[in-house]
Design a protein around this motif. Structure first.
Motif, mmCIF file in Angstrom:
data_model
loop_
_atom_site.group_PDB
_atom_site.id
_atom_site.type_symbol
_atom_site.label_atom_id
_atom_site.label_comp_id
_atom_site.label_asym_id
_atom_site.label_seq_id
_atom_site.Cartn_x
_atom_site.Cartn_y
_atom_site.Cartn_z
ATOM 1 N N LYS A 295 -0.448 -56.482 9.454
ATOM 2 C CA LYS A 295 -0.333 -56.787 10.884
ATOM 3 C C LYS A 295 -0.979 -58.132 11.206
ATOM 4 C CE LYS A 295 -0.059 -52.075 12.623
ATOM 5 N NZ LYS A 295 -0.701 -51.041 13.450
ATOM 6 N N ARG A 296 -2.063 -58.445 10.512
ATOM 7 C CA ARG A 296 -2.750 -59.728 10.716
ATOM 8 C C ARG A 296 -1.827 -60.883 10.327
ATOM 9 N NH1 ARG A 296 -8.183 -61.529 10.947
ATOM 10 N NH2 ARG A 296 -8.457 -63.576 9.994
ATOM 11 N N VAL A 297 -1.177 -60.767 9.185
ATOM 12 C CA VAL A 297 -0.266 -61.813 8.731
ATOM 13 C C VAL A 297 0.900 -61.968 9.707
ATOM 14 C CG1 VAL A 297 1.390 -62.417 6.902
ATOM 15 C CG2 VAL A 297 -0.922 -61.657 6.304
ATOM 16 N N ALA A 298 1.442 -60.867 10.175
ATOM 17 C CA ALA A 298 2.553 -60.917 11.129
ATOM 18 C C ALA A 298 2.113 -61.560 12.449
ATOM 19 C CB ALA A 298 3.108 -59.522 11.374
ATOM 20 N N ALA A 299 0.929 -61.219 12.913
ATOM 21 C CA ALA A 299 0.413 -61.780 14.169
ATOM 22 C C ALA A 299 0.161 -63.277 14.037
ATOM 23 C CB ALA A 299 -0.862 -61.054 14.577
ATOM 24 N N LEU A 300 -0.429 -63.678 12.931
ATOM 25 C CA LEU A 300 -0.698 -65.100 12.713
ATOM 26 C C LEU A 300 0.601 -65.892 12.553
ATOM 27 C CD1 LEU A 300 -3.789 -64.787 10.374
ATOM 28 C CD2 LEU A 300 -3.759 -65.768 12.688
ATOM 29 N N ALA A 301 1.580 -65.300 11.901
ATOM 30 C CA ALA A 301 2.880 -65.953 11.760
ATOM 31 C C ALA A 301 3.548 -66.128 13.129
ATOM 32 C CB ALA A 301 3.783 -65.157 10.821
ATOM 33 N N ALA A 302 3.442 -65.122 13.975
ATOM 34 C CA ALA A 302 4.012 -65.216 15.315
ATOM 35 C C ALA A 302 3.299 -66.296 16.130
ATOM 36 C CB ALA A 302 3.924 -63.862 16.023
ATOM 37 N N ASN A 303 1.977 -66.368 15.994
ATOM 38 C CA ASN A 303 1.216 -67.390 16.706
ATOM 39 C C ASN A 303 1.607 -68.793 16.224
ATOM 40 O OD1 ASN A 303 -0.977 -67.783 18.713
ATOM 41 N ND2 ASN A 303 -1.930 -68.858 16.997
ATOM 42 N N LEU A 304 1.754 -68.948 14.911
ATOM 43 C CA LEU A 304 2.187 -70.233 14.358
ATOM 44 C C LEU A 304 3.564 -70.628 14.886
ATOM 45 C CD1 LEU A 304 1.089 -70.127 10.623
ATOM 46 C CD2 LEU A 304 0.606 -71.941 12.254
ATOM 47 N N LYS A 305 4.465 -69.684 14.916
ATOM 48 C CA LYS A 305 5.824 -69.966 15.378
ATOM 49 C C LYS A 305 5.823 -70.377 16.852
ATOM 50 C CE LYS A 305 10.448 -67.972 15.516
ATOM 51 N NZ LYS A 305 11.268 -66.810 15.178
ATOM 52 N N LEU A 306 5.070 -69.660 17.669
ATOM 53 C CA LEU A 306 5.002 -69.968 19.096
ATOM 54 C C LEU A 306 4.451 -71.368 19.322
ATOM 55 C CD1 LEU A 306 5.233 -69.114 22.065
ATOM 56 C CD2 LEU A 306 2.971 -68.064 21.844
ATOM 57 N N TRP A 307 3.331 -71.687 18.679
ATOM 58 C CA TRP A 307 2.727 -73.000 18.865
ATOM 59 C C TRP A 307 3.573 -74.107 18.242
ATOM 60 C CZ3 TRP A 307 -0.442 -74.596 22.353
ATOM 61 C CH2 TRP A 307 -1.269 -73.677 22.989
ATOM 62 N N SER A 308 4.279 -73.803 17.184
ATOM 63 C CA SER A 308 5.157 -74.788 16.575
ATOM 64 C C SER A 308 6.298 -75.148 17.521
ATOM 65 C CB SER A 308 5.709 -74.236 15.261
ATOM 66 O OG SER A 308 6.633 -75.112 14.708
ATOM 67 N N ILE A 309 6.901 -74.154 18.128
ATOM 68 C CA ILE A 309 7.987 -74.384 19.080
ATOM 69 C C ILE A 309 7.478 -75.166 20.286
ATOM 70 C CG2 ILE A 309 9.545 -73.252 20.721
ATOM 71 C CD1 ILE A 309 9.829 -71.008 18.594
ATOM 72 N N LEU A 310 6.317 -74.769 20.803
ATOM 73 C CA LEU A 310 5.742 -75.466 21.951
ATOM 74 C C LEU A 310 5.448 -76.920 21.595
ATOM 75 C CD1 LEU A 310 4.628 -75.324 24.848
ATOM 76 C CD2 LEU A 310 2.423 -74.776 23.845
ATOM 77 N N SER A 311 4.858 -77.150 20.432
ATOM 78 C CA SER A 311 4.522 -78.517 20.012
ATOM 79 C C SER A 311 5.769 -79.374 19.855
ATOM 80 C CB SER A 311 3.734 -78.486 18.707
ATOM 81 O OG SER A 311 2.493 -77.858 18.892
#
Length: 142
Positions: free
Chosen positions: A41-57
């Motif tokens: 779950k930690r890996v999935a959550a961190l991956a989702a956070n990376l994806k969100l910030w990547s799209i925003l950036s």
């Protein structure tokens, strides 16, 4: 815009503003981060956070981004920090609360911006971050 995309947009309706979608995305990622009890779950959550910030950036780096330059620069800096912290947390037992806090700040800013755009008085004094553009930065990517 492709014909298929325009037809889908016409048929699907627009029930949420782009800012509301962004707030939902940050809330969803925060839920994942706060419920990340085991490694999977930690890996999935961190991956989702990376994806969100990547799209925003990516969206704020575009030349047609409607945000003021100061806000764009700050979002890029915060996004870089969030992505770096997320990457480090993949391999180290780092606390996820700082990521949740930054995402909560984004939620607060987006909801305050939405209130300002809709004509409701802002909670904070207007400064370098004000913009008359009601569009969202994330809607530029797609």
């Amino acid at each position: 815009m492709t014909y298929a995309f325009s037809q889908y947009q016409k048929q699907s309706g627009s029930y949420l503003s782009s800012r509301e979608v962004e707030v939902m995305a940050f809330r969803h990622v925060n839920t994942l981060l706060s419920q990340a009890g085991d490694h999977e779950k930690r890996v999935a959550a961190l991956a989702a956070n990376l994806k969100l910030w990547s799209i925003l950036s990516m969206s704020v780096e575009r030349v047609d981004c409607p945000l003021p330059p100061v806000l764009r620069d700050d979002l890029i800096k915060i996004g870089s920090w969030a992505m770096c912290y997320s990457n480090t947390a993949f391999n180290a037992p780092r606390d996820l609360q700082p990521l949740i806090d930054v995402n909560n700040d984004m939620i607060e800013g987006l909801t305050a911006s939405a209130s300002t755009v809709q004509g409701i008085a802002p909670a904070a004094p207007q400064g370098a971050y004000t913009t008359n553009a009601p569009s969202s930065s994330l809607e530029l990517v797609g």
